[in-house]
Scaffold this motif. Structure first.
Motif, PDB file in Angstrom:
ATOM      1  N   HIS A  51      14.307  -5.891  25.423  1.00  0.00           N
ATOM      2  CA  HIS A  51      14.400  -7.040  24.519  1.00  0.00           C
ATOM      3  C   HIS A  51      13.053  -7.153  23.800  1.00  0.00           C
ATOM      4  CE1 HIS A  51      18.293  -8.116  26.112  1.00  0.00           C
ATOM      5  NE2 HIS A  51      17.813  -8.014  27.336  1.00  0.00           N
ATOM      6  N   SER A  52      12.982  -6.497  22.647  1.00  0.00           N
ATOM      7  CA  SER A  52      11.703  -6.290  21.963  1.00  0.00           C
ATOM      8  C   SER A  52      11.076  -7.597  21.500  1.00  0.00           C
ATOM      9  CB  SER A  52      11.915  -5.373  20.752  1.00  0.00           C
ATOM     10  OG  SER A  52      12.276  -4.084  21.181  1.00  0.00           O
ATOM     11  N   ASP A  53       9.758  -7.543  21.417  1.00  0.00           N
ATOM     12  CA  ASP A  53       8.955  -8.685  20.958  1.00  0.00           C
ATOM     13  C   ASP A  53       9.351  -9.961  21.699  1.00  0.00           C
ATOM     14  OD1 ASP A  53       7.043 -10.085  19.586  1.00  0.00           O
ATOM     15  OD2 ASP A  53       8.206 -10.265  17.746  1.00  0.00           O
ATOM     16  N   GLY A  54       9.444  -9.853  22.992  1.00  0.00           N
ATOM     17  CA  GLY A  54       9.745 -11.017  23.821  1.00  0.00           C
ATOM     18  C   GLY A  54      11.152 -11.554  23.640  1.00  0.00           C
ATOM     19  N   GLY A  55      12.042 -10.754  23.052  1.00  0.00           N
ATOM     20  CA  GLY A  55      13.426 -11.188  22.826  1.00  0.00           C
ATOM     21  C   GLY A  55      13.685 -11.635  21.396  1.00  0.00           C
ATOM     22  N   ARG A  56      12.672 -11.517  20.542  1.00  0.00           N
ATOM     23  CA  ARG A  56      12.807 -12.019  19.171  1.00  0.00           C
ATOM     24  C   ARG A  56      13.570 -11.066  18.260  1.00  0.00           C
ATOM     25  NH1 ARG A  56       7.978 -13.583  21.136  1.00  0.00           N
ATOM     26  NH2 ARG A  56       7.531 -15.820  21.050  1.00  0.00           N
ATOM     27  N   VAL A  57      13.527  -9.788  18.583  1.00  0.00           N
ATOM     28  CA  VAL A  57      14.214  -8.806  17.718  1.00  0.00           C
ATOM     29  C   VAL A  57      15.047  -7.871  18.591  1.00  0.00           C
ATOM     30  CG1 VAL A  57      12.419  -8.855  15.940  1.00  0.00           C
ATOM     31  CG2 VAL A  57      12.272  -7.194  17.772  1.00  0.00           C
ATOM     32  N   ALA A  58      15.988  -7.183  17.953  1.00  0.00           N
ATOM     33  CA  ALA A  58      16.825  -6.226  18.674  1.00  0.00           C
ATOM     34  C   ALA A  58      16.009  -5.000  19.037  1.00  0.00           C
ATOM     35  CB  ALA A  58      18.019  -5.820  17.817  1.00  0.00           C
ATOM     36  N   GLY A  59      16.204  -4.534  20.222  1.00  0.00           N
ATOM     37  CA  GLY A  59      15.627  -3.265  20.663  1.00  0.00           C
ATOM     38  C   GLY A  59      16.739  -2.523  21.367  1.00  0.00           C
ATOM     39  N   LYS A  60      16.423  -1.974  22.545  1.00  0.00           N
ATOM     40  CA  LYS A  60      17.497  -1.366  23.340  1.00  0.00           C
ATOM     41  C   LYS A  60      18.551  -2.425  23.680  1.00  0.00           C
ATOM     42  CE  LYS A  60      14.192   0.814  25.863  1.00  0.00           C
ATOM     43  NZ  LYS A  60      13.341   1.463  24.871  1.00  0.00           N
ATOM     44  N   GLY A  61      18.055  -3.633  23.934  1.00  0.00           N
ATOM     45  CA  GLY A  61      18.945  -4.763  24.170  1.00  0.00           C
ATOM     46  C   GLY A  61      19.062  -5.595  22.905  1.00  0.00           C
ATOM     47  N   PRO A  62      20.002  -6.536  22.895  1.00  0.00           N
ATOM     48  CA  PRO A  62      20.199  -7.334  21.688  1.00  0.00           C
ATOM     49  C   PRO A  62      19.070  -8.336  21.464  1.00  0.00           C
ATOM     50  CG  PRO A  62      21.597  -8.113  23.468  1.00  0.00           C
ATOM     51  CD  PRO A  62      20.928  -6.871  23.973  1.00  0.00           C
TER      52      PRO A  62
ATOM     53  N   PHE B 540      24.096  10.886  24.314  1.00  0.00           N
ATOM     54  CA  PHE B 540      22.924  10.085  23.974  1.00  0.00           C
ATOM     55  C   PHE B 540      22.872   8.816  24.810  1.00  0.00           C
ATOM     56  CE2 PHE B 540      20.092   8.937  20.186  1.00  0.00           C
ATOM     57  CZ  PHE B 540      19.312  10.061  20.336  1.00  0.00           C
ATOM     58  N   GLY B 541      21.683   8.264  24.962  1.00  0.00           N
ATOM     59  CA  GLY B 541      21.500   6.998  25.671  1.00  0.00           C
ATOM     60  C   GLY B 541      20.357   7.099  26.662  1.00  0.00           C
ATOM     61  N   GLY B 542      19.667   5.976  26.875  1.00  0.00           N
ATOM     62  CA  GLY B 542      18.555   5.991  27.823  1.00  0.00           C
ATOM     63  C   GLY B 542      17.371   5.237  27.270  1.00  0.00           C
ATOM     64  N   MET B 543      16.252   5.324  27.963  1.00  0.00           N
ATOM     65  CA  MET B 543      15.099   4.488  27.648  1.00  0.00           C
ATOM     66  C   MET B 543      14.502   4.796  26.278  1.00  0.00           C
ATOM     67  SD  MET B 543      15.129   2.493  30.126  1.00  0.00           S
ATOM     68  CE  MET B 543      13.653   1.532  29.816  1.00  0.00           C
ATOM     69  N   VAL B 544      14.688   6.005  25.777  1.00  0.00           N
ATOM     70  CA  VAL B 544      14.186   6.340  24.451  1.00  0.00           C
ATOM     71  C   VAL B 544      15.305   6.198  23.415  1.00  0.00           C
ATOM     72  CG1 VAL B 544      13.229   8.169  23.013  1.00  0.00           C
ATOM     73  CG2 VAL B 544      12.426   7.883  25.369  1.00  0.00           C
ATOM     74  N   SER B 545      16.422   6.853  23.661  1.00  0.00           N
ATOM     75  CA  SER B 545      17.442   6.942  22.617  1.00  0.00           C
ATOM     76  C   SER B 545      18.201   5.632  22.416  1.00  0.00           C
ATOM     77  CB  SER B 545      18.403   8.085  22.909  1.00  0.00           C
ATOM     78  OG  SER B 545      18.798   8.084  24.247  1.00  0.00           O
ATOM     79  N   ASP B 546      18.126   4.716  23.371  1.00  0.00           N
ATOM     80  CA  ASP B 546      18.756   3.414  23.140  1.00  0.00           C
ATOM     81  C   ASP B 546      18.094   2.668  21.980  1.00  0.00           C
ATOM     82  OD1 ASP B 546      20.545   3.839  25.159  1.00  0.00           O
ATOM     83  OD2 ASP B 546      19.679   2.408  26.575  1.00  0.00           O
ATOM     84  N   ASP B 547      16.893   3.077  21.599  1.00  0.00           N
ATOM     85  CA  ASP B 547      16.203   2.442  20.472  1.00  0.00           C
ATOM     86  C   ASP B 547      16.713   2.943  19.119  1.00  0.00           C
ATOM     87  OD1 ASP B 547      14.296   0.567  21.397  1.00  0.00           O
ATOM     88  OD2 ASP B 547      13.026   2.179  22.144  1.00  0.00           O
ATOM     89  N   PHE B 548      17.469   4.026  19.095  1.00  0.00           N
ATOM     90  CA  PHE B 548      17.806   4.659  17.821  1.00  0.00           C
ATOM     91  C   PHE B 548      18.753   3.811  16.963  1.00  0.00           C
ATOM     92  CE2 PHE B 548      16.406   9.285  17.637  1.00  0.00           C
ATOM     93  CZ  PHE B 548      15.380   9.103  18.545  1.00  0.00           C
ATOM     94  N   ALA B 549      19.739   3.165  17.591  1.00  0.00           N
ATOM     95  CA  ALA B 549      20.683   2.369  16.791  1.00  0.00           C
ATOM     96  C   ALA B 549      19.972   1.243  16.041  1.00  0.00           C
ATOM     97  CB  ALA B 549      21.803   1.835  17.663  1.00  0.00           C
ATOM     98  N   PRO B 550      19.152   0.401  16.746  1.00  0.00           N
ATOM     99  CA  PRO B 550      18.485  -0.659  15.985  1.00  0.00           C
ATOM    100  C   PRO B 550      17.418  -0.132  15.031  1.00  0.00           C
ATOM    101  CG  PRO B 550      17.786  -0.688  18.296  1.00  0.00           C
ATOM    102  CD  PRO B 550      18.942   0.257  18.195  1.00  0.00           C
ATOM    103  N   ALA B 551      16.807   1.000  15.355  1.00  0.00           N
ATOM    104  CA  ALA B 551      15.708   1.502  14.519  1.00  0.00           C
ATOM    105  C   ALA B 551      16.212   2.261  13.298  1.00  0.00           C
ATOM    106  CB  ALA B 551      14.790   2.399  15.340  1.00  0.00           C
TER     107      ALA B 551
END
Lengths: 113, 573
Positions: A51-62, B540-551
């Motif tokens: 949960h990037s930037d303390g949950g402020r933006v989407a990252g791996k999590g929403p 795909f998926g994991g600690m690195v590639s989970d970032d690809f969709a939002p990025a």
């Protein structure tokens, strides 16, 4: 500087206090729960990788800031997680801890430039 | 022309057949000598060989005919939570590979027919609590067994012929410590070596050796608590220092030395600023985290080491397990990529001979002294938001996946990643009860390099000097391993799902194929029945590639992160 054993002990105690409380609940006697969780620190400790930037933006999590999800949904997700996406924290955080986390999420504001 | 090709193919097939016969005679024994012999029909160990070349000596598939490469067979392992990240292995025409939850498959390398499968029963409650889970990055072969680690802290040996467990050894109290094994083991001289996760958790990450015959633990090396290192951790923080070594290393038979890379200290980011030797979360150098270790294979005793980043406060592990061992001018060299994107060149005792960056965007240091390995102008943080982005991103200037050294061209083919992150360093408190939790020490967010965009690149470089011969750019960082071949090819499975074959000499793209899922695992080549195959894991998926969709959006928005396939190619004509 010593280890932060005091804080650790506090966390451990708060969690230890949950376990008998849960047992009592099963027996039909709800018990008040308390939380010593420093939720502002929590995201930088455990949650922030996803949960990037303390949950402020989407990252791996929403993105959590301004989420439309209900409190019950968030509580359930924190407790039970989601396979392959989010760990379950039901054995780590008590209900009072989770209430604090939900309050933190509801209070999130955009970063000041 | 066609007749010439047929003749060439026939003579190759004969040669391969002879090699297969020879290896067939040794089929019952996979030992260190056989792994060292490096028969190109096989791929017996994670890095393809003990010297980490990720190189195939087969030539049937080459620059002239790669355009005819097509899918021979596919295997779907199922339940590929966070994709497929493993490196297949091959012995005597049988392919062995692992999927999520440490599922193991033995497959006929020519037909794709499943010979056996093994699904270990895991501690599901534990797995549901883990963040860096349930992927698995591969197995090891030796003495008639397949060895695989599990995320609940076990090392399991399976009979190669039947898949039945021979032994199952619990090495980590994962229920308490949360960490387990995701990396592949390494078989050496009757023992199986495997390193634990560690760097992100307040634990003591360890490297273990287990007797291959009995499953009994032979030795362990504590990457934070070795007696000679404790003085480098202020306030006894070695007790929760992180470390570990989550990818398999290499082996130097000449000196009977295991080379292993270690993970970062915990927390990942420290707030000590310039006073890190005396203040902050873990005052001192924090040995032996973010280090390369030379361990005596028999005893596990430390013979030598080089700490690539003393007091690593950027999460730039030395855990990538690639130790490219080569000779030049009578001198032995060992080339090792650090996650920061700097490539360290050592002699055979880890004395620094050169250091060169493969990435263009880095600012965690101003430079690293190529003569001594000393960090120049290191950037140490105090608590709070950092004004300038940190480069590279936490996912690294290089991935944990491997490059390839081609002894024919003398070039090292390696991917570099150009990305950065916004960073806010936060004083945190390690949580160790009732179970250990991640301890990051920061909030962060992926960001492009200053004035640029995120991208990745395949470089063909001299491994010793770093001199670049050619470079190919990719719109998003490719995260999988690279393989080069004696057929003058370099294969790069990219993140969008496309496998590329390049001319190893010129970098010209000669062939592509879309596997439909992003790649983040291994690629190998082998021969079965006299025919050469290329096998790649997609998913795909994991600690690195989970970032690809939002990025990056695009294809990544709908790309599943719970699916995978092993795709195997051969020549169609």
């Amino acid at each position: 500087m010593m280890f932060r054993y005091l804080s650790l002990a506090t966390v451990a105690l708060s969690i230890a206090s949950v376990l008998p409380a849960m047992a009592q609940q099963v027996a039909g006697t709800p018990a008040a729960e308390t939380s010593h969780l420093d939720v502002d620190q929590l995201f930088a400790t455990t949650c922030g990788w996803c949960h990037s930037d303390g949950g402020r933006v989407a990252g791996k999590g929403p993105q959590l800031m301004n989420t439309k999800r209900s409190d019950d949904f968030i509580r359930n997700r924190i407790k039970h997680g989601k396979e392959g996406a989010m760990p379950a924290f039901g054995s780590t955080f008590n209900d009072a801890d989770i209430d604090k986390i939900i309050h933190y999420i509801r209070s999130l504001k955009p970063d000041q430039p | 022309m066609k007749q010439k090709q047929r003749k060439a193919a026939l003579s190759l097939a004969v040669a391969m057949g002879a090699a297969l016969t020879a290896s067939g005679a040794m089929a019952q024994t996979i030992d260190t000598k056989r792994i060292e012999a490096n028969n190109p029909n096989d791929w017996l160990t994670y890095h393809g060989s003990y010297n980490s070349y990720h190189y195939s000596g087969l030539t049937q598939i080459n620059t002239k005919n790669v355009k005819n490469l097509s899918v021979a067979w596919i295997h779907i392992p199922g339940h590929s939570t966070r994709g497929l990240q493993s490196m297949p292995l091959v012995a005597d025409g049988i392919l062995y590979y692992t999927g999520s939850y440490s599922r193991v498959f033995a497959i006929d390398g020519a037909t794709g027919g499943v010979m056996w499968s093994y699904f270990p029963e895991l501690d599901d409650a534990l797995v549901s609590r883990q963040t860096h889970s349930p992927y698995n990055r591969g197995a090891a072969l030796g003495e008639g067994k397949v060895f695989v680690g599990t995320v609940d802290g076990r090392l399991i040996a399976l009979d190669m012929k039947t898949g039945k467990p021979a032994w199952d050894t619990k090495l980590i109290d994962s229920q308490k410590l949360t960490v387990g094994f995701t990396g592949a083991p390494l078989y050496v001289n009757g023992e199986v070596v495997i390193g634990s996760q560690g760097g992100e958790w307040p634990v003591q990450g360890k490297i273990y050796a287990v007797d291959a015959a009995t499953g009994k633990k032979k030795w362990e090396f504590n990457t934070t608590g070795d007696d000679s290192a404790k003085s480098t951790w202020g306030n006894d923080t070695w007790r929760i220092g992180g470390g570990g070594g989550w990818m398999p290393g290499g082996y130097d038979a000449k000196t009977n030395t295991i080379w292993w890379g270690t993970s970062n200290p915990d927390p990942l980011y420290d707030w000590a600023g310039a006073n890190w030797k005396t203040d902050g979360a873990r005052p001192g150098d924090n040995r032996y985290t973010t280090s390369v270790l030379g361990l005596d294979a028999e005893t596990g005793k430390l013979k030598f080491y080089h700490q690539e980043l003393p007091h690593d406060t950027w999460d730039f592990d030395s855990a990538p397990g690639e130790f490219v061992m080569l000779q030049r001018g009578g001198q032995d060299y060992v080339v090792h990529p650090n996650k920061s994107g700097f490539i360290f060149v050592y002699d055979d005792s880890a004395h620094v001979k050169n250091v060169w960056p493969i990435v263009h965007n880095y600012n965690f240091v101003k430079n690293i002294d190529p003569k001594t390995g000393e960090l120049i102008g290191r950037r140490d943080f105090t608590a709070g938001k950092q004004g300038e982005v940190l480069c590279p991103h936490i996912s690294g200037g290089v991935s944990w996946n491997s490059g390839s050294y081609n002894p024919k061209t003398g070039l090292y083919y390696k991917l570099g990643q150009e990305w950065c992150m916004k960073l806010e360093v936060v004083k945190t408190t390690p949580v160790t009860e009732p179970q250990v939790q991640l301890n990051i020490g920061a909030n962060f967010q992926i960001a492009p390099p200053p004035g640029g965009t995120i991208y990745g690149h395949l470089d063909a470089r001299d491994p010793i000097t770093g001199n670049k011969k050619w470079e190919v750019k990719f719109p998003e960082p490719p995260m999988a391993s690279v393989m080069s071949t004696a057929g003058d090819l370099v294969f790069v499975p990219d993140s969008r799902g496309i496998v590329h074959a390049f001319d190893a000499t010129s970098g010209k793209e000669l062939w592509t194929h879309n596997d439909g899922l992003g790649h983040q695992g291994g690629i190998i080549s082998y021969a079965a029945g006299g025919k050469q195959y290329v096998a790649v894991t997609s998913g795909f998926g994991g600690m690195v590639s989970d970032d690809f969709a939002p990025a990056f959006g695009g294809v990544y928005k709908s790309m599943p992160r719970d699916d995978g396939a092993l795709v195997v190619y051969s020549l169609s004509k």
